[in-house]
Write an enzyme that holds these catalytic residues in place. Structure first.
Site, PDB file in Angstrom:
ATOM      1  CG  HIS A 173      52.698  30.688 -66.471  1.00 36.29           C
ATOM      2  ND1 HIS A 173      53.529  30.773 -65.433  1.00 36.29           N
ATOM      3  CD2 HIS A 173      52.943  31.847 -67.006  1.00 36.29           C
ATOM      4  CE1 HIS A 173      53.984  31.903 -65.089  1.00 36.29           C
ATOM      5  NE2 HIS A 173      53.796  32.585 -65.875  1.00 36.29           N
ATOM      6  CG  ASP A 218      53.662  34.812 -62.897  1.00 36.52           C
ATOM      7  OD1 ASP A 218      54.516  34.336 -61.980  1.00 36.52           O
ATOM      8  OD2 ASP A 218      54.187  35.426 -64.038  1.00 36.52           O
ATOM      9  CG  HIS A 222      57.429  37.108 -60.320  1.00 34.26           C
ATOM     10  ND1 HIS A 222      58.212  37.442 -61.203  1.00 34.26           N
ATOM     11  CD2 HIS A 222      56.636  36.566 -61.216  1.00 34.26           C
ATOM     12  CE1 HIS A 222      58.279  37.214 -62.313  1.00 34.26           C
ATOM     13  NE2 HIS A 222      57.366  36.220 -62.488  1.00 34.26           N
ATOM     14  CG  HIS A 276      54.251  34.130 -69.432  1.00 34.18           C
ATOM     15  ND1 HIS A 276      53.610  34.955 -68.415  1.00 34.18           N
ATOM     16  CD2 HIS A 276      53.444  34.218 -70.645  1.00 34.18           C
ATOM     17  CE1 HIS A 276      52.439  35.236 -69.083  1.00 34.18           C
ATOM     18  NE2 HIS A 276      52.366  34.801 -70.310  1.00 34.18           N
ATOM     19  CG  ASP A 299      59.116  35.175 -66.124  1.00 31.23           C
ATOM     20  OD1 ASP A 299      58.183  34.649 -66.836  1.00 31.23           O
ATOM     21  OD2 ASP A 299      58.860  35.865 -65.344  1.00 31.23           O
ATOM     22  CG  HIS A 300      57.272  31.504 -64.661  1.00 31.03           C
ATOM     23  ND1 HIS A 300      56.978  31.186 -63.269  1.00 31.03           N
ATOM     24  CD2 HIS A 300      57.136  32.768 -64.927  1.00 31.03           C
ATOM     25  CE1 HIS A 300      56.778  32.515 -62.565  1.00 31.03           C
ATOM     26  NE2 HIS A 300      56.587  33.365 -63.840  1.00 31.03           N
ATOM     27  CG  HIS A 346      49.882  35.142 -65.761  1.00 30.11           C
ATOM     28  ND1 HIS A 346      49.613  36.692 -65.634  1.00 30.11           N
ATOM     29  CD2 HIS A 346      50.839  34.802 -65.843  1.00 30.11           C
ATOM     30  CE1 HIS A 346      51.060  36.932 -65.852  1.00 30.11           C
ATOM     31  NE2 HIS A 346      51.561  35.706 -66.021  1.00 30.11           N
TER      32      HIS A 346
END
Length: 258
Positions: free
Chosen positions: A54, A135, A174, A56, A58-59, A112
Protein backbone atom coordinates in the site's frame (compact mmCIF):
# COMPACT_ATOMS: atom_id res chain seq x y z
CA UNK A 1 10.77 -20.91 -2.15
CA UNK A 2 12.52 -19.21 0.72
CA UNK A 3 11.32 -16.11 2.60
CA UNK A 4 13.74 -13.85 4.46
CA UNK A 5 12.73 -11.24 7.05
CA UNK A 6 14.39 -7.83 6.70
CA UNK A 7 13.70 -5.70 9.80
CA UNK A 8 13.30 -2.01 8.86
CA UNK A 9 12.64 1.28 10.67
CA UNK A 10 11.30 0.72 14.21
CA UNK A 11 9.02 -2.26 13.78
CA UNK A 12 8.49 -2.81 10.03
CA UNK A 13 9.42 -5.86 8.00
CA UNK A 14 10.37 -6.08 4.36
CA UNK A 15 10.47 -9.62 3.00
CA UNK A 16 12.58 -11.21 0.31
CA UNK A 17 11.01 -14.09 -1.62
CA UNK A 18 13.73 -16.23 -3.20
CA UNK A 19 13.35 -18.80 -5.95
CA UNK A 20 16.07 -21.15 -4.73
CA UNK A 21 16.89 -22.89 -8.00
CA UNK A 22 17.00 -19.82 -10.29
CA UNK A 23 18.27 -17.40 -7.60
CA UNK A 24 15.68 -14.84 -8.67
CA UNK A 25 14.04 -12.77 -5.96
CA UNK A 26 11.21 -10.35 -5.26
CA UNK A 27 10.96 -8.01 -2.30
CA UNK A 28 7.86 -6.87 -0.40
CA UNK A 29 7.74 -3.24 0.82
CA UNK A 30 11.49 -2.40 0.64
CA UNK A 31 11.34 0.78 2.72
CA UNK A 32 15.11 0.68 3.39
CA UNK A 33 16.59 -0.25 -0.02
CA UNK A 34 20.22 -0.42 1.14
CA UNK A 35 19.34 -3.14 3.66
CA UNK A 36 17.43 -5.02 0.98
CA UNK A 37 20.33 -4.87 -1.49
CA UNK A 38 22.75 -6.06 1.16
CA UNK A 39 20.54 -9.11 1.79
CA UNK A 40 20.30 -9.70 -1.98
CA UNK A 41 24.11 -9.63 -2.29
CA UNK A 42 24.64 -11.90 0.73
CA UNK A 43 22.26 -14.45 -0.80
CA UNK A 44 23.60 -13.96 -4.34
CA UNK A 45 20.17 -13.35 -5.82
CA UNK A 46 18.95 -11.32 -8.77
CA UNK A 47 16.29 -8.85 -7.61
CA UNK A 48 13.52 -8.84 -10.24
CA UNK A 49 10.67 -6.83 -8.78
CA UNK A 50 9.04 -5.11 -5.81
CA UNK A 51 5.60 -5.98 -4.41
CA UNK A 52 4.10 -2.93 -2.67
CA UNK A 53 1.18 -3.62 -0.34
CA UNK A 54 0.00 0.00 0.00
CA UNK A 55 0.94 3.64 -0.43
CA UNK A 56 1.94 4.55 3.15
CA UNK A 57 5.47 5.90 3.42
CA UNK A 58 6.75 3.13 5.71
CA UNK A 59 5.90 0.58 3.00
CA UNK A 60 6.29 2.42 -0.33
CA UNK A 61 8.86 5.01 0.73
CA UNK A 62 11.85 3.08 -0.64
CA UNK A 63 10.47 2.48 -4.13
CA UNK A 64 12.01 5.48 -5.91
CA UNK A 65 15.42 4.78 -4.38
CA UNK A 66 15.40 1.09 -5.28
CA UNK A 67 14.58 2.08 -8.88
CA UNK A 68 17.76 4.17 -8.93
CA UNK A 69 19.83 1.40 -7.38
CA UNK A 70 18.43 -1.46 -9.52
CA UNK A 71 17.86 -0.08 -13.03
CA UNK A 72 14.89 -1.68 -14.77
CA UNK A 73 13.35 -3.19 -11.64
CA UNK A 74 9.56 -3.50 -11.78
CA UNK A 75 7.48 -2.03 -8.96
CA UNK A 76 4.01 -3.52 -8.50
CA UNK A 77 1.29 -1.71 -6.55
CA UNK A 78 -2.49 -1.52 -6.28
CA UNK A 79 -4.19 0.19 -9.20
CA UNK A 80 -6.19 2.59 -7.01
CA UNK A 81 -3.57 3.18 -4.32
CA UNK A 82 -1.32 5.73 -6.05
CA UNK A 83 1.85 3.91 -4.94
CA UNK A 84 4.97 6.00 -5.40
CA UNK A 85 7.45 4.62 -7.91
CA UNK A 86 4.90 2.15 -9.28
CA UNK A 87 5.69 0.85 -12.79
CA UNK A 88 3.03 -1.89 -12.98
CA UNK A 89 -0.43 -1.48 -11.46
CA UNK A 90 -2.20 -4.62 -10.26
CA UNK A 91 -5.83 -5.40 -9.54
CA UNK A 92 -7.57 -8.19 -7.70
CA UNK A 93 -6.81 -11.50 -9.42
CA UNK A 94 -3.73 -10.36 -11.34
CA UNK A 95 -0.85 -12.84 -11.34
CA UNK A 96 2.91 -12.38 -11.49
CA UNK A 97 5.53 -15.15 -11.76
CA UNK A 98 8.92 -15.43 -10.10
CA UNK A 99 11.12 -17.91 -11.92
CA UNK A 100 9.30 -20.78 -13.58
CA UNK A 101 7.09 -21.98 -10.77
CA UNK A 102 6.44 -19.39 -8.09
CA UNK A 103 3.06 -17.78 -8.66
CA UNK A 104 2.02 -14.51 -7.00
CA UNK A 105 -1.68 -13.66 -6.90
CA UNK A 106 -2.81 -10.09 -6.12
CA UNK A 107 -5.70 -9.88 -3.65
CA UNK A 108 -7.44 -6.54 -3.20
CA UNK A 109 -7.83 -6.15 0.58
CA UNK A 110 -9.12 -2.59 1.08
CA UNK A 111 -9.89 -0.68 4.28
CA UNK A 112 -6.54 0.39 5.76
CA UNK A 113 -6.07 2.01 2.35
CA UNK A 114 -8.49 1.96 -0.59
CA UNK A 115 -6.17 0.06 -2.90
CA UNK A 116 -4.33 -2.18 -0.41
CA UNK A 117 -3.06 -5.39 -2.04
CA UNK A 118 -2.11 -8.62 -0.26
CA UNK A 119 0.06 -11.04 -2.23
CA UNK A 120 -0.66 -14.78 -2.12
CA UNK A 121 2.41 -16.76 -3.12
CA UNK A 122 2.59 -20.45 -4.02
CA UNK A 123 5.27 -22.83 -5.24
CA UNK A 124 4.67 -25.29 -8.04
CA UNK A 125 1.47 -27.32 -7.58
CA UNK A 126 0.24 -24.65 -5.16
CA UNK A 127 2.53 -25.97 -2.43
CA UNK A 128 4.00 -24.06 0.50
CA UNK A 129 1.53 -21.14 0.40
CA UNK A 130 2.34 -17.78 1.96
CA UNK A 131 0.50 -14.46 2.03
CA UNK A 132 2.01 -11.00 2.50
CA UNK A 133 -0.70 -8.96 4.17
CA UNK A 134 0.93 -5.54 4.67
CA UNK A 135 -1.23 -3.63 7.15
CA UNK A 136 -4.54 -5.43 6.49
CA UNK A 137 -3.93 -8.46 8.71
CA UNK A 138 -1.40 -8.44 11.53
CA UNK A 139 -0.63 -11.40 13.73
CA UNK A 140 -3.61 -11.27 16.14
CA UNK A 141 -4.72 -7.93 14.73
CA UNK A 142 -5.74 -5.80 11.77
CA UNK A 143 -4.87 -2.36 10.42
CA UNK A 144 -6.67 0.84 11.34
CA UNK A 145 -9.62 1.74 9.11
CA UNK A 146 -7.92 4.81 7.61
CA UNK A 147 -9.65 4.76 4.23
CA UNK A 148 -12.45 2.23 4.64
CA UNK A 149 -15.20 0.70 6.72
CA UNK A 150 -15.79 -2.24 9.03
CA UNK A 151 -17.72 -3.90 6.17
CA UNK A 152 -14.62 -3.67 3.95
CA UNK A 153 -12.29 -4.96 6.65
CA UNK A 154 -14.62 -7.90 7.30
CA UNK A 155 -14.57 -8.74 3.59
CA UNK A 156 -10.78 -8.32 3.34
CA UNK A 157 -9.89 -10.21 6.53
CA UNK A 158 -12.53 -12.84 7.09
CA UNK A 159 -13.62 -13.53 3.52
CA UNK A 160 -10.70 -12.83 1.17
CA UNK A 161 -7.79 -13.78 3.46
CA UNK A 162 -9.89 -16.10 5.60
CA UNK A 163 -10.68 -18.30 2.60
CA UNK A 164 -7.01 -19.06 1.90
CA UNK A 165 -5.83 -22.59 2.83
CA UNK A 166 -5.44 -22.92 6.61
CA UNK A 167 -1.68 -23.77 6.49
CA UNK A 168 -0.92 -20.54 4.54
CA UNK A 169 1.88 -18.67 6.31
CA UNK A 170 1.03 -15.05 7.13
CA UNK A 171 3.75 -12.41 6.75
CA UNK A 172 2.54 -8.99 7.88
CA UNK A 173 4.06 -5.51 7.76
CA UNK A 174 4.84 -4.87 11.43
CA UNK A 175 6.04 -6.57 14.60
CA UNK A 176 2.94 -5.79 16.68
CA UNK A 177 2.21 -9.31 17.88
CA UNK A 178 2.81 -9.01 21.64
CA UNK A 179 0.60 -5.91 22.02
CA UNK A 180 -2.07 -7.43 19.75
CA UNK A 181 -2.23 -10.61 21.82
CA UNK A 182 -2.35 -8.63 25.07
CA UNK A 183 -5.35 -6.78 23.65
CA UNK A 184 -6.90 -10.01 22.34
CA UNK A 185 -6.99 -11.30 25.93
CA UNK A 186 -9.16 -8.32 26.92
CA UNK A 187 -11.72 -9.53 24.37
CA UNK A 188 -11.46 -13.24 25.18
CA UNK A 189 -9.83 -13.65 28.62
CA UNK A 190 -10.52 -17.40 28.64
CA UNK A 191 -9.02 -18.21 25.24
CA UNK A 192 -6.08 -20.51 26.02
CA UNK A 193 -4.73 -20.30 22.45
CA UNK A 194 -4.26 -16.54 22.89
CA UNK A 195 -2.57 -16.96 26.28
CA UNK A 196 -0.22 -19.65 24.94
CA UNK A 197 0.67 -17.65 21.85
CA UNK A 198 1.31 -14.53 23.95
CA UNK A 199 3.77 -16.42 26.17
CA UNK A 200 5.52 -17.74 23.04
CA UNK A 201 5.60 -14.28 21.37
CA UNK A 202 7.04 -12.62 24.48
CA UNK A 203 9.79 -15.24 24.54
CA UNK A 204 10.53 -14.70 20.82
CA UNK A 205 10.92 -10.96 21.34
CA UNK A 206 13.08 -11.38 24.46
CA UNK A 207 15.57 -13.41 22.44
CA UNK A 208 15.38 -11.02 19.49
CA UNK A 209 13.43 -13.27 17.11
CA UNK A 210 10.40 -12.37 14.98
CA UNK A 211 6.91 -13.62 15.84
CA UNK A 212 6.15 -13.89 12.12
CA UNK A 213 4.97 -15.90 10.23
CA UNK A 214 1.72 -17.11 11.69
CA UNK A 215 -0.79 -19.18 9.70
CA UNK A 216 -4.39 -18.55 8.66
CA UNK A 217 -5.35 -21.42 10.99
CA UNK A 218 -3.63 -19.75 13.96
CA UNK A 219 -5.29 -16.43 13.15
CA UNK A 220 -8.72 -18.04 13.31
CA UNK A 221 -7.75 -19.33 16.77
CA UNK A 222 -6.22 -16.19 18.29
CA UNK A 223 -7.01 -13.07 16.22
CA UNK A 224 -10.16 -11.42 17.62
CA UNK A 225 -10.83 -9.66 14.31
CA UNK A 226 -10.87 -13.02 12.52
CA UNK A 227 -13.16 -14.57 15.14
CA UNK A 228 -16.12 -12.20 14.78
CA UNK A 229 -18.25 -14.86 13.05
CA UNK A 230 -18.37 -16.76 16.34
CA UNK A 231 -21.53 -16.04 18.38
CA UNK A 232 -19.54 -16.21 21.64
CA UNK A 233 -17.20 -13.44 20.45
CA UNK A 234 -20.13 -11.28 19.30
CA UNK A 235 -21.75 -11.82 22.70
CA UNK A 236 -18.57 -10.85 24.58
CA UNK A 237 -18.54 -7.44 22.84
CA UNK A 238 -22.33 -6.96 22.95
CA UNK A 239 -22.95 -7.24 19.21
CA UNK A 240 -25.32 -9.20 17.01
CA UNK A 241 -23.40 -9.47 13.71
CA UNK A 242 -19.81 -10.11 12.58
CA UNK A 243 -19.41 -6.62 11.05
CA UNK A 244 -20.80 -4.91 14.15
CA UNK A 245 -18.42 -6.96 16.33
CA UNK A 246 -15.46 -6.09 14.10
CA UNK A 247 -16.29 -2.38 14.33
CA UNK A 248 -16.66 -2.57 18.11
CA UNK A 249 -13.38 -4.49 18.61
CA UNK A 250 -11.51 -2.01 16.37
CA UNK A 251 -12.90 0.94 18.38
CA UNK A 252 -11.81 -0.75 21.59
CA UNK A 253 -8.34 -1.36 20.19
CA UNK A 254 -8.06 2.27 19.03
CA UNK A 255 -8.82 3.44 22.58
CA UNK A 256 -6.83 0.72 24.38
CA UNK A 257 -3.90 2.00 26.41
CA UNK A 258 -2.19 -1.38 26.96
Amino acid sequence: MKVLHIPCLDDNYSYMIIHESTKEAAVVDPVEPHKVLRVAQENEVDLKFVLTTHHHWDHAGGNEKIKQLVPGIKIYGGSVDNVRGCTDKVENGDKVSLGADISILSLHTPCHTKGHISYYVTDKEGEDPAVFTGDTMFIAGCGKFFEGTAEQMYQSLCVTLGSLPKPTRVYCGHEYTVKNLQFALTVEPDNTKIAQKLAWAEHQRRVGLPTIPSTIQEEFESNPFMRVDLPEVQEKVGCKSPVEALREIRQRKDNWKG
